[in-house]
Design a protein around this motif. Structure first.
Motif, PDB file in Angstrom:
ATOM      1  N   GLN A   1     -11.809  15.171 -33.928  1.00 18.00           N
ATOM      2  CA  GLN A   1     -12.556  15.322 -35.182  1.00 18.00           C
ATOM      3  C   GLN A   1     -12.609  13.979 -35.911  1.00 18.00           C
ATOM      4  N   ASP A   2     -13.700  13.728 -36.612  1.00 14.31           N
ATOM      5  CA  ASP A   2     -13.882  12.497 -37.373  1.00 14.31           C
ATOM      6  C   ASP A   2     -12.735  12.348 -38.381  1.00 14.31           C
ATOM      7  N   GLU A   3     -12.080  11.199 -38.397  1.00 14.87           N
ATOM      8  CA  GLU A   3     -10.937  10.957 -39.286  1.00 14.87           C
ATOM      9  C   GLU A   3     -11.283  11.148 -40.757  1.00 14.87           C
ATOM     10  N   ARG A   4     -12.523  10.922 -41.120  1.00 12.36           N
ATOM     11  CA  ARG A   4     -12.918  11.079 -42.523  1.00 12.36           C
ATOM     12  C   ARG A   4     -12.791  12.534 -42.986  1.00 12.36           C
ATOM     13  N   THR A   5     -12.810  13.480 -42.050  1.00 11.24           N
ATOM     14  CA  THR A   5     -12.767  14.900 -42.422  1.00 11.24           C
ATOM     15  C   THR A   5     -11.359  15.481 -42.406  1.00 11.24           C
ATOM     16  N   VAL A   6     -10.360  14.690 -42.040  1.00 11.90           N
ATOM     17  CA  VAL A   6      -8.987  15.210 -41.939  1.00 11.90           C
ATOM     18  C   VAL A   6      -7.991  14.360 -42.726  1.00 11.90           C
ATOM     19  N   GLN A   7      -8.460  13.690 -43.758  1.00 15.14           N
ATOM     20  CA  GLN A   7      -7.587  12.792 -44.508  1.00 15.14           C
ATOM     21  C   GLN A   7      -6.414  13.534 -45.158  1.00 15.14           C
TER      22      GLN A   7
ATOM     23  N   LEU B   1      -3.791  14.112 -42.455  1.00 21.56           N
ATOM     24  CA  LEU B   1      -3.193  12.826 -42.087  1.00 21.56           C
ATOM     25  C   LEU B   1      -2.237  12.335 -43.177  1.00 21.56           C
ATOM     26  N   GLU B   2      -2.577  12.571 -44.436  1.00 21.70           N
ATOM     27  CA  GLU B   2      -1.686  12.164 -45.527  1.00 21.70           C
ATOM     28  C   GLU B   2      -0.383  12.959 -45.489  1.00 21.70           C
TER      29      GLU B   2
ATOM     30  N   TYR C   1       1.678  11.557 -42.703  1.00 21.32           N
ATOM     31  CA  TYR C   1       2.193  10.235 -43.074  1.00 21.32           C
ATOM     32  C   TYR C   1       3.390  10.365 -44.023  1.00 21.32           C
TER      33      TYR C   1
END
Length: 128
Positions: free
Chosen positions: A84-90, A93-94, A97
């Motif tokens: 999936q596009d990283e822009r849609t799973v921020q 991901l945060e 992290y």
């Protein structure tokens, strides 16, 4: 190349202050007692779900806490795709992290892998 351990003097391998004065007092158990012990442990692992579909991967899945199962079944998480596009799973991901940062701080380790130890249990049984 290191010499075989049998050729290394015992006091080099383990200093006198760390060696036992006498062998440990270990319990003497019969084979049926040992088998009952491990059978009981296996039931503790799977006993929470009497309707578990014991299939491939169950040996590792039984160690996944129930809260993890509930989390990965949430449609917001279950619908994610590895490509999936990283822009849609921020948001996810945060979270990952920040979790890694907390685990590093608690343990003093440099890195953590958040890779799952096993796949989540199947929501519907499959035929074999």
């Amino acid at each position: 190349m290191l010499p075989p351990l049998s050729q290394v003097p015992a006091d080099v391998v383990l200093p006198d202050g760390l060696r036992r004065a006498a062998p440990p007092a270990l319990p003497e158990l019969s084979q049926p007692q040992v088998l009952r012990h491990y059978l009981r442990l296996s039931q503790e692992n799977l006993g929470a779900d009497f309707n578990v579909d014991v299939g491939q991967g169950t040996c590792t899945m039984k160690y996944s806490p129930k809260v993890n199962d509930r989390f990965v079944r949430d449609p917001k998480v279950a619908g994610l795709h590895p490509l999936q596009d990283e822009r849609t799973v921020q948001g996810v991901l945060e979270i990952m992290y920040r979790l890694e940062g907390l685990l590093k701080e608690i343990s003093g380790m440099d890195r953590f892998s958040l890779q799952p130890g096993a796949a989540p249990p199947r929501s519907t049984p499959t035929s074999r």
